[in-house]
Write a protein that holds these residues in place. Structure first.
Motif, mmCIF file in Angstrom:
data_model
loop_
_atom_site.group_PDB
_atom_site.id
_atom_site.type_symbol
_atom_site.label_atom_id
_atom_site.label_comp_id
_atom_site.label_asym_id
_atom_site.label_seq_id
_atom_site.Cartn_x
_atom_site.Cartn_y
_atom_site.Cartn_z
ATOM 1 N N LYS A 117 -1.919 -7.402 21.073
ATOM 2 C CA LYS A 117 -2.100 -5.969 21.299
ATOM 3 C C LYS A 117 -0.775 -5.226 21.143
ATOM 4 C CE LYS A 117 -4.297 -2.648 24.317
ATOM 5 N NZ LYS A 117 -5.117 -2.425 25.494
ATOM 6 N N ALA A 118 0.286 -5.769 21.719
ATOM 7 C CA ALA A 118 1.610 -5.150 21.592
ATOM 8 C C ALA A 118 2.079 -5.186 20.144
ATOM 9 C CB ALA A 118 2.611 -5.860 22.494
ATOM 10 N N GLN A 119 1.758 -6.276 19.442
ATOM 11 C CA GLN A 119 2.129 -6.377 18.035
ATOM 12 C C GLN A 119 1.390 -5.332 17.200
ATOM 13 O OE1 GLN A 119 1.508 -10.258 16.300
ATOM 14 N NE2 GLN A 119 3.434 -10.090 15.185
ATOM 15 N N ALA A 120 0.127 -5.082 17.526
ATOM 16 C CA ALA A 120 -0.643 -4.060 16.819
ATOM 17 C C ALA A 120 -0.067 -2.669 17.076
ATOM 18 C CB ALA A 120 -2.107 -4.112 17.254
ATOM 19 N N ILE A 121 0.315 -2.398 18.311
ATOM 20 C CA ILE A 121 0.930 -1.105 18.643
ATOM 21 C C ILE A 121 2.241 -0.945 17.889
ATOM 22 C CG2 ILE A 121 2.015 0.213 20.507
ATOM 23 C CD1 ILE A 121 -0.171 -0.997 22.369
ATOM 24 N N HIS A 122 3.019 -2.010 17.848
ATOM 25 C CA HIS A 122 4.284 -1.983 17.110
ATOM 26 C C HIS A 122 4.039 -1.714 15.631
ATOM 27 C CE1 HIS A 122 7.538 -4.065 14.834
ATOM 28 N NE2 HIS A 122 8.281 -3.321 15.630
ATOM 29 N N SER A 123 3.042 -2.380 15.060
ATOM 30 C CA SER A 123 2.724 -2.200 13.638
ATOM 31 C C SER A 123 2.325 -0.758 13.336
ATOM 32 C CB SER A 123 1.602 -3.160 13.239
ATOM 33 O OG SER A 123 1.229 -2.954 11.907
ATOM 34 N N VAL A 124 1.497 -0.189 14.192
ATOM 35 C CA VAL A 124 1.074 1.206 14.001
ATOM 36 C C VAL A 124 2.273 2.144 14.162
ATOM 37 C CG1 VAL A 124 -0.344 3.058 14.987
ATOM 38 C CG2 VAL A 124 -1.337 0.803 14.613
ATOM 39 N N ALA A 125 3.117 1.871 15.132
ATOM 40 C CA ALA A 125 4.309 2.719 15.345
ATOM 41 C C ALA A 125 5.219 2.682 14.118
ATOM 42 C CB ALA A 125 5.062 2.278 16.590
ATOM 43 N N VAL A 126 5.407 1.503 13.545
ATOM 44 C CA VAL A 126 6.243 1.390 12.345
ATOM 45 C C VAL A 126 5.626 2.189 11.202
ATOM 46 C CG1 VAL A 126 7.004 -0.237 10.556
ATOM 47 C CG2 VAL A 126 7.322 -0.801 12.966
ATOM 48 N N GLN A 127 4.324 2.077 11.029
ATOM 49 C CA GLN A 127 3.650 2.813 9.950
ATOM 50 C C GLN A 127 3.729 4.327 10.165
ATOM 51 O OE1 GLN A 127 2.411 1.605 7.003
ATOM 52 N NE2 GLN A 127 3.288 -0.322 7.678
ATOM 53 N N ILE A 128 3.659 4.763 11.418
ATOM 54 C CA ILE A 128 3.794 6.197 11.709
ATOM 55 C C ILE A 128 5.198 6.669 11.355
ATOM 56 C CG2 ILE A 128 3.902 7.888 13.598
ATOM 57 C CD1 ILE A 128 1.501 6.373 14.862
ATOM 58 N N LEU A 129 6.213 5.878 11.685
ATOM 59 C CA LEU A 129 7.587 6.245 11.334
ATOM 60 C C LEU A 129 7.778 6.288 9.813
ATOM 61 C CD1 LEU A 129 9.549 4.222 14.020
ATOM 62 C CD2 LEU A 129 9.237 6.709 13.916
ATOM 63 N N ILE A 130 7.187 5.328 9.117
ATOM 64 C CA ILE A 130 7.248 5.345 7.647
ATOM 65 C C ILE A 130 6.570 6.605 7.119
ATOM 66 C CG2 ILE A 130 6.377 4.218 5.559
ATOM 67 C CD1 ILE A 130 6.824 1.532 7.027
ATOM 68 N N MET A 131 5.430 6.947 7.705
ATOM 69 C CA MET A 131 4.694 8.134 7.257
ATOM 70 C C MET A 131 5.504 9.398 7.495
ATOM 71 S SD MET A 131 0.864 9.500 8.248
ATOM 72 C CE MET A 131 0.230 7.863 8.353
ATOM 73 N N ILE A 132 6.181 9.486 8.619
ATOM 74 C CA ILE A 132 7.012 10.666 8.907
ATOM 75 C C ILE A 132 8.151 10.765 7.889
ATOM 76 C CG2 ILE A 132 8.642 11.666 10.566
ATOM 77 C CD1 ILE A 132 6.773 10.511 12.795
ATOM 78 N N GLY A 133 8.820 9.643 7.639
ATOM 79 C CA GLY A 133 9.897 9.641 6.643
ATOM 80 C C GLY A 133 9.390 10.013 5.259
ATOM 81 N N ALA A 134 8.226 9.496 4.897
ATOM 82 C CA ALA A 134 7.647 9.811 3.589
ATOM 83 C C ALA A 134 7.230 11.285 3.507
ATOM 84 C CB ALA A 134 6.456 8.903 3.311
ATOM 85 N N ALA A 135 6.738 11.834 4.615
ATOM 86 C CA ALA A 135 6.373 13.261 4.623
ATOM 87 C C ALA A 135 7.604 14.136 4.409
ATOM 88 C CB ALA A 135 5.676 13.623 5.938
ATOM 89 N N VAL A 136 8.730 13.719 4.977
ATOM 90 C CA VAL A 136 9.995 14.432 4.734
ATOM 91 C C VAL A 136 10.350 14.367 3.252
ATOM 92 C CG1 VAL A 136 12.476 14.410 5.212
ATOM 93 C CG2 VAL A 136 10.854 14.147 7.092
ATOM 94 N N LEU A 137 10.157 13.196 2.642
ATOM 95 C CA LEU A 137 10.393 13.071 1.202
ATOM 96 C C LEU A 137 9.517 14.023 0.397
ATOM 97 C CD1 LEU A 137 10.715 9.211 0.584
ATOM 98 C CD2 LEU A 137 12.506 10.935 0.389
#
Length: 166
Positions: A88-108
């Motif tokens: 469960k913690a690994q899934a939360i971590h995975s989603v958090a990483v993807q959200i951070l990638i999405m934020i960075g990509a949105a800035v791009l």
């Protein structure tokens, strides 16, 4: 809904893959021509360096988008490795990483669009094409990253809820 998004995303990624392969061929041919004409013929072929450079940056941005989908981007896995026994913690971590990638990509995407608009009147020195064509790879690649991150997040959530992510 997820299956429709995944199919559309798969089509987009096939286009990005095909274009990246074609652009890799362009980079190789342009570079080989430049080397051949410069060192064998003792005369430089005009524009091949720009063709190779422009193809390379487009290929890189589309490749970055594909890496997001396949989880192929560079990571520091210390935290993820420590969560190996906690799914469960690994899934939360995975989603958090993807959200951070999405934020960075949105800035791009946003900054890339601004850059394309700002350079609309400038032309490249060798080929005379608008520089904005080259800079357009930034919002295109960023949009691909946003879409791939979103699909990754939806798959992770679907798996955790017991749905089929295939």
């Amino acid at each position: 809904m997820l299956n429709i998004m995944k199919k559309a995303n798969a089509m987009l990624n096939k286009v990005f893959t095909g274009l990246s392969v074609a652009l890799l061929a362009v980079v190789i041919v342009a570079t080989a021509l430049q080397v051949f004409t410069r060192y064998i013929m003792n005369a430089s072929l005009s524009g091949t360096d720009e063709v190779a450079r422009f193809a390379f940056v487009w290929m890189s941005m589309m490749g970055a988008s594909l890496c997001v989908r396949n989880h192929g981007h560079a990571v520091v896995s210390v935290l993820n490795d420590s969560l190996r026994n906690k799914p469960k913690a690994q899934a939360i971590h995975s989603v958090a990483v993807q959200i951070l990638i999405m934020i960075g990509a949105a800035v791009l995407v946003v900054c890339g669009i601004q850059l394309v608009i700002a350079t609309g009147e400038q032309s490249s020195a060798g080929l005379g094409i608008p520089i904005s064509y080259t800079y357009a790879c930034i919002p295109v690649g960023g949009a691909g990253m946003v879409i791939n991150s979103l699909v990754n997040i939806l798959e992770e959530i679907s798996c955790r809820k017991g749905g089929d992510a295939s």
